[in-house]
Design a protein around this motif. Sequence first.
Motif, mmCIF file in Angstrom:
data_model
loop_
_atom_site.group_PDB
_atom_site.id
_atom_site.type_symbol
_atom_site.label_atom_id
_atom_site.label_comp_id
_atom_site.label_asym_id
_atom_site.label_seq_id
_atom_site.Cartn_x
_atom_site.Cartn_y
_atom_site.Cartn_z
ATOM 1 N N ASP A 155 52.568 47.177 84.399
ATOM 2 C CA ASP A 155 53.189 47.601 83.246
ATOM 3 C C ASP A 155 54.562 47.845 83.056
ATOM 4 O O ASP A 155 55.764 48.103 83.657
ATOM 5 C CB ASP A 155 52.745 49.247 83.217
ATOM 6 N N GLY A 156 54.900 46.841 81.864
ATOM 7 C CA GLY A 156 56.630 46.936 82.127
ATOM 8 C C GLY A 156 56.775 46.679 81.808
ATOM 9 O O GLY A 156 58.764 46.021 81.753
ATOM 10 N N ALA A 157 56.592 45.742 82.070
ATOM 11 C CA ALA A 157 56.806 43.737 82.889
ATOM 12 C C ALA A 157 57.553 43.088 81.436
ATOM 13 O O ALA A 157 57.209 43.303 80.488
ATOM 14 C CB ALA A 157 55.873 43.157 83.303
ATOM 15 N N GLY A 161 55.620 35.026 80.645
ATOM 16 C CA GLY A 161 55.234 34.614 80.355
ATOM 17 C C GLY A 161 54.329 35.136 81.486
ATOM 18 O O GLY A 161 53.257 34.218 81.809
ATOM 19 N N LYS A 162 53.612 36.037 82.289
ATOM 20 C CA LYS A 162 52.795 36.308 83.384
ATOM 21 C C LYS A 162 52.076 37.818 82.060
ATOM 22 O O LYS A 162 52.604 38.570 82.290
ATOM 23 C CB LYS A 162 53.116 36.762 84.490
ATOM 24 N N GLY A 163 50.982 37.243 81.228
ATOM 25 C CA GLY A 163 50.306 38.554 80.963
ATOM 26 C C GLY A 163 50.685 38.221 79.679
ATOM 27 O O GLY A 163 49.648 38.811 78.894
ATOM 28 N N CYS A 164 52.104 38.095 79.323
ATOM 29 C CA CYS A 164 52.573 37.872 77.820
ATOM 30 C C CYS A 164 53.554 37.034 77.805
ATOM 31 O O CYS A 164 55.082 36.901 78.863
ATOM 32 C CB CYS A 164 52.809 39.358 76.982
ATOM 33 N N CYS A 165 53.589 36.231 76.501
ATOM 34 C CA CYS A 165 55.167 36.173 76.920
ATOM 35 C C CYS A 165 55.880 35.803 75.102
ATOM 36 O O CYS A 165 55.272 36.764 74.110
ATOM 37 C CB CYS A 165 55.166 34.355 76.730
ATOM 38 N N GLU A 166 56.721 35.805 74.899
ATOM 39 C CA GLU A 166 57.552 35.665 73.316
ATOM 40 C C GLU A 166 58.591 34.374 73.465
ATOM 41 O O GLU A 166 59.273 34.197 74.224
ATOM 42 C CB GLU A 166 58.157 36.773 73.289
ATOM 43 N N THR A 167 58.960 34.380 72.137
ATOM 44 C CA THR A 167 60.192 33.036 71.649
ATOM 45 C C THR A 167 60.684 33.424 70.699
ATOM 46 O O THR A 167 60.361 33.724 69.504
ATOM 47 C CB THR A 167 58.733 31.750 71.739
ATOM 48 N N VAL A 199 56.301 39.446 65.501
ATOM 49 C CA VAL A 199 56.090 41.705 65.880
ATOM 50 C C VAL A 199 57.639 41.880 66.045
ATOM 51 O O VAL A 199 59.045 40.670 66.371
ATOM 52 C CB VAL A 199 55.981 42.086 67.043
ATOM 53 N N GLU A 200 58.896 42.761 65.930
ATOM 54 C CA GLU A 200 59.527 43.689 66.273
ATOM 55 C C GLU A 200 60.635 43.159 67.290
ATOM 56 O O GLU A 200 59.667 44.068 67.760
ATOM 57 C CB GLU A 200 59.744 44.964 65.012
ATOM 58 N N VAL A 201 61.929 43.258 66.923
ATOM 59 C CA VAL A 201 62.011 43.054 68.572
ATOM 60 C C VAL A 201 61.805 44.147 69.093
ATOM 61 O O VAL A 201 62.071 45.340 68.576
ATOM 62 C CB VAL A 201 63.142 42.511 68.795
ATOM 63 N N GLY A 202 61.648 44.621 70.624
ATOM 64 C CA GLY A 202 61.381 45.843 71.857
ATOM 65 C C GLY A 202 60.477 46.429 71.316
ATOM 66 O O GLY A 202 60.232 47.465 71.805
ATOM 67 N N TRP A 203 59.507 46.387 70.291
ATOM 68 C CA TRP A 203 58.093 46.832 69.563
ATOM 69 C C TRP A 203 57.753 47.301 70.706
ATOM 70 O O TRP A 203 56.997 48.143 71.679
ATOM 71 C CB TRP A 203 57.671 47.015 68.592
ATOM 72 N N TYR A 204 57.048 45.279 71.781
ATOM 73 C CA TYR A 204 55.748 45.539 72.830
ATOM 74 C C TYR A 204 56.600 45.932 73.583
ATOM 75 O O TYR A 204 57.652 45.090 74.118
ATOM 76 C CB TYR A 204 54.786 44.091 72.117
#
Length: 288
Positions: A155-157, A161-167, A199-204
């Motif tokens: 949680d909170g990671a 790339g581990k469980g979720c990723c973003e670009t 999604v808005e940066v910082g929301w998730y």
Amino acid sequence: MSSTSSRPPTSLPGCPDKCGNVSIPYPFGIGDGCAATRLNRNFTITCNDTFQPPRPMVGDPSMPTEVIDISLEHGEMRVYGPVSYTCFTSDTGPDNYTGGFSWEGTPFIPSTTRNSFMAIGCNTMGIIGSYMRSNPDLFLAGCYSYCQAINSTSDGAPCIGKGCCETTISPNLTDFAAILVFNHSSVWKFNPCFYAMLVEVGWYSFKQQDLVTHLGFINNRAKRGVPVVNDWAIRNGSCPKDGEKAPKDYACVSSNSYCVSASNGPGYICDCSEGYKGNPYLPKGCQG
């Protein structure tokens, strides 16, 4: 709404300035004659009073988008955006939904600095691309998320790339869809659903529970969608050059206001001069 010296007007006289808890400042407006439709018909806001409190909606009436808030100063509108998903109840039975926006011809373009594209899941790639199938540049950005078991995530990671990723996303993205590509065979029993979203940066913030239940992320955290920040502007014009006469449909009509070129896409927004506050799109809207 009446004007006072302490509170400059935000909507056209006689027009609602709120829908539920959300302020609706001109050039946006609710009802006939209350929005700057001469500039763009999509400045019209519909107030859906089947909810309590009522919710403001914008865009195609057949598929309206819920508005969270509107900023005149920053030229931004926050809305609830869709979450794409693919879920498995068995090794062969997918349940799919592809979410996206089509803002072609509207004042809105998703902000490149205030949003990111994210995917949630194990062994899944999220891709954001043009919604228009005729567009040769269909795929614009993507990221890959990998995990072999729930206990390999935390949680909170950070979503690296581990469980979720973003670009990041491309500028001037007026229409898009979020698409999922996945290898579910080894993970679907503990990770039945994969998600992709703008999604808005910082929301998730990542939570293990987002992986483990059927549509758990949507049902627990995104029932109305996820926040997306759109830049808006007067798209069918530009700031007049110094000494030039303002064009016929020039939107910065308040004295003590000035024009600023849009930072994302074509067009301009208006702002009150230093020492003044209010609505630069209304006559006498900027007050000291």
